[in-house]
Write an enzyme that holds these catalytic residues in place. Structure first.
Site, PDB file in Angstrom:
ATOM      1  N   LYS A 126       0.851  -1.178   0.000  1.00 44.76           N
ATOM      2  CA  LYS A 126       0.000   0.000   0.000  1.00 44.76           C
ATOM      3  C   LYS A 126       0.887   1.228   0.000  1.00 44.76           C
ATOM      4  O   LYS A 126       1.888   1.280   0.705  1.00 44.76           O
ATOM      5  CB  LYS A 126      -0.907   0.010   1.235  1.00 44.76           C
ATOM      6  CG  LYS A 126      -1.749   1.258   1.377  1.00 44.76           C
ATOM      7  CD  LYS A 126      -2.512   1.266   2.684  1.00 44.76           C
ATOM      8  CE  LYS A 126      -3.294   2.570   2.859  1.00 44.76           C
ATOM      9  NZ  LYS A 126      -4.001   2.629   4.168  1.00 44.76           N
TER      10      LYS A 126
ATOM     11  N   SER B   3       5.929   6.152  -2.144  1.00 46.09           N
ATOM     12  CA  SER B   3       7.161   5.553  -2.673  1.00 46.09           C
ATOM     13  C   SER B   3       8.100   5.068  -1.579  1.00 46.09           C
ATOM     14  O   SER B   3       9.307   4.955  -1.787  1.00 46.09           O
ATOM     15  CB  SER B   3       7.902   6.553  -3.587  1.00 46.09           C
ATOM     16  OG  SER B   3       7.058   7.001  -4.627  1.00 46.09           O
ATOM     17  N   ARG B   4       7.563   4.800  -0.408  1.00 45.02           N
ATOM     18  CA  ARG B   4       8.329   4.303   0.731  1.00 45.02           C
ATOM     19  C   ARG B   4       9.365   5.312   1.227  1.00 45.02           C
ATOM     20  O   ARG B   4      10.293   4.951   1.954  1.00 45.02           O
ATOM     21  CB  ARG B   4       9.019   2.957   0.404  1.00 45.02           C
ATOM     22  CG  ARG B   4       8.048   1.796   0.176  1.00 45.02           C
ATOM     23  CD  ARG B   4       7.228   1.530   1.412  1.00 45.02           C
ATOM     24  NE  ARG B   4       6.388   0.361   1.316  1.00 45.02           N
ATOM     25  CZ  ARG B   4       5.097   0.359   0.992  1.00 45.02           C
ATOM     26  NH1 ARG B   4       4.512   1.511   0.691  1.00 45.02           N
ATOM     27  NH2 ARG B   4       4.395  -0.741   0.959  1.00 45.02           N
ATOM     28  N   LEU B   5       9.212   6.593   0.846  1.00 46.01           N
ATOM     29  CA  LEU B   5      10.102   7.635   1.355  1.00 46.01           C
ATOM     30  C   LEU B   5       9.471   8.225   2.609  1.00 46.01           C
ATOM     31  O   LEU B   5       9.077   9.396   2.659  1.00 46.01           O
ATOM     32  CB  LEU B   5      10.333   8.712   0.287  1.00 46.01           C
ATOM     33  CG  LEU B   5      11.091   8.247  -0.956  1.00 46.01           C
ATOM     34  CD1 LEU B   5      11.207   9.383  -1.965  1.00 46.01           C
ATOM     35  CD2 LEU B   5      12.475   7.732  -0.578  1.00 46.01           C
TER      36      LEU B   5
END
Length: 211
Positions: free
Chosen positions: A8, A188-190
């Site tokens: 997600k 974006s997992r940042l």
């Protein structure tokens, strides 16, 4: 779909090290209030991880009952597995995960027992049946069957009636934090991570961590 395909992207909010409160307890209070307003189920549920004499960690979910600048407090049986472990190693890690808000809070620090007066105050504020349950259960000890546990409860009920007495081995713990991290999910997992650390006798310092 395989487990590896479950993912997600997070986009609800952001977290800046320049905008958070200077004090992590104040920042926690802000997030905790937002978790309550978001009607998250049991926003006071947290994981506590402790370490045994053999060096093996263990964790479980408990419910926090109070937090302020003195620390984070909850109540349990002192003879339980976690009670035995913190007696050997008085340092623990706490984790709040408010998935609906895409947030985590990690807390590390030293643990201590609260005063008998604090334990009494909370114990006698609990529902009567919960008080009896705390008396009846020898937490973390083996039991041969459910019926045995229910028999212990009936014995406690008959013995104390409507006037239970707090057992000496049941009470509160307080974690005095020296490290608190606030994590906000981002695209974006940042992810945003803001870490507060406090050296012994010093003031809180904060910095951003890479995700």
């Amino acid at each position: 779909m395989s487990i590896a395909d479950l993912r997600k992207d997070y986009s609800r909010a952001k977290l800046s090290e320049l905008e958070v409160a200077a004090d992590p307890i104040a920042q926690f209070a802000i997030w905790f209030d937002e978790a309550i307003k978001a009607k998250i189920p049991e926003p006071n549920a947290m994981s506590i991880a402790s370490v045994g004499l053999d060096g093996r960690p263990s964790s479980r979910i408990v419910l926090i009952k109070q937090f302020d600048h003195s620390g984070f407090t909850w109540f349990t049986n002192y003879d339980s597995r976690k009670g035995q472990e913190v007696k050997l190693c008085p340092y623990v890690a706490l984790l709040f995960h408010w998935v609906e808000l895409e947030r985590q809070v990690r807390i590390e620090g030293k643990i201590e027992r609260v005063t008998a007066e604090e334990s009494d105050s909370y114990f006698y504020s609990r529902p009567l049946l919960s008080q009896l349950g705390a008396i009846a259960s020898q937490q973390s000890q083996p039991v041969d069957q459910r019926e045995t546990l229910e028999q212990q409860y009936e014995i406690a009920k008959q013995q104390f009636g409507e006037h239970p007495v707090r057992p000496d081995n049941w009470g509160g713990y307080r974690v005095i934090p020296d490290r608190m991290e606030f994590w906000q999910g981002r695209p974006s997992r940042l992810h945003d991570r803001v870490l507060y650390t406090r050296p012994e006798g010093g003031e809180w310092q904060r910095q951003r961590l890479q995700p």
